[in-house]
Design an enzyme around this catalytic site. Structure first.
Site, PDB file in Angstrom:
ATOM      1  N   HIS A  17       0.865  -1.086  -0.022  1.00  0.00           N
ATOM      2  CA  HIS A  17      -0.157   0.023   0.027  1.00  0.00           C
ATOM      3  C   HIS A  17       0.681   1.288   0.123  1.00  0.00           C
ATOM      4  CE1 HIS A  17      -2.756   3.305   1.229  1.00  0.00           C
ATOM      5  NE2 HIS A  17      -3.702   2.318   0.735  1.00  0.00           N
ATOM      6  N   LEU A  78      -4.326  -7.081   3.207  1.00  0.00           N
ATOM      7  CA  LEU A  78      -4.924  -8.104   3.950  1.00  0.00           C
ATOM      8  C   LEU A  78      -5.976  -8.628   3.470  1.00  0.00           C
ATOM      9  CD1 LEU A  78      -5.067  -6.415   7.473  1.00  0.00           C
ATOM     10  CD2 LEU A  78      -3.881  -8.550   6.813  1.00  0.00           C
ATOM     11  N   ALA A  79      -6.988  -7.941   2.391  1.00  0.00           N
ATOM     12  CA  ALA A  79      -8.247  -8.609   2.146  1.00  0.00           C
ATOM     13  C   ALA A  79      -8.616  -7.547   0.823  1.00  0.00           C
ATOM     14  CB  ALA A  79      -9.267  -8.511   3.148  1.00  0.00           C
ATOM     15  N   GLY A  81     -10.445  -5.264  -1.206  1.00  0.00           N
ATOM     16  CA  GLY A  81     -10.890  -3.688  -1.005  1.00  0.00           C
ATOM     17  C   GLY A  81     -11.020  -3.175  -2.290  1.00  0.00           C
ATOM     18  N   HIS A  83      -8.799  -1.277  -3.460  1.00  0.00           N
ATOM     19  CA  HIS A  83      -7.260  -1.203  -4.071  1.00  0.00           C
ATOM     20  C   HIS A  83      -7.093  -2.576  -4.679  1.00  0.00           C
ATOM     21  CE1 HIS A  83      -6.263   2.696  -2.163  1.00  0.00           C
ATOM     22  NE2 HIS A  83      -6.092   2.037  -0.926  1.00  0.00           N
TER      23      HIS A  83
END
Lengths: 143, 143
Positions: A17, A78-79, A81, A83
């Site tokens: 990120h 993480l999961a 989304g 992005h």
């Protein structure tokens, strides 16, 4: 020589990120180093969506000049989304909802591109969180 | 009975970021389930900083009525950032930079609280990303 042995590599572009603080960049680059050491036959580079450098576009350019047979883009998120679902696929030129596309190398060759899942639900993640919990129990009294 | 056997548990509150999409909540709650199954002797609940429920304050309240000997707060975040360094410690009532504090149960008992690290740099994370890369290589042609 037409029978020259090919040394093409699987390119692995780790996408983080990015952050205004240094921790996310450190996490991504150190994880990339650990991935190299653990002996995969990947050619690994890392890049960032926001705040940190190189950007994803710059990361792709770094990969373009390598002799790749395939490019795997692995998001260290993480999961799923926005992005993962929208921003990164857009930069990769992937069709909506698709995990496979193509990547054009600097010499004009077009190789497959695959877009891996983010961390997601995995026993290794559960194990890691239990490890962090156990470590917290050993903190010194003045921590 | 003063010699009654204590059954106090170690409370483990897993804190996720939360999201408008369902994926983050699913990740946190499923990881919490996996942590329970992997046989730690923790009493595990999960909560969220933003968007999803229960909130961290609600998660703490759920823990308050349990017979705990200690509360471990484990953030399921990738790396230190403003949520880890400021937002969560503030809700936990931790002094700046401290990883240890106290937690008051519903019956008035005060037990230790420890604040664990986020995921961070770990070989398990590198292993997980290599696994996701390998999985991407097996995607069907039309993925």
């Amino acid at each position: 020589m037409t029978n020259q042995k090919h040394m093409s590599a699987k390119g692995l572009l780790l996408v983080g990120h990015g952050s205004r603080l240094q921790y996310n960049k450190e996490l991504i680059t150190t994880t990339a180093e650990m991935m190299k050491e653990s002996g995969g036959d990947y050619l690994i580079k890392s890049c960032f969506l926001e705040y940190s450098n190189p950007t994803v576009a710059e990361g792709l350019d770094l990969m373009r000049s390598e002799d790749l047979e395939i490019l795997i883009v692995v998001p260290l998120f993480l999961a799923k989304g926005i992005h993962i679902l929208r921003d990164i696929p857009k930069i990769l030129g992937l069709e909506a909802g698709k995990k496979r596309g193509t990547f054009t190398l600097a010499d004009g060759r077009v190789v497959p591109l695959v877009y891996a899942e983010p961390i997601g639900i995995d026993p290794l993640l559960a194990e890691l969180m239990l490890k962090n919990a156990a470590n917290a129990l050993t903190l010194p009294e003045d921590a």
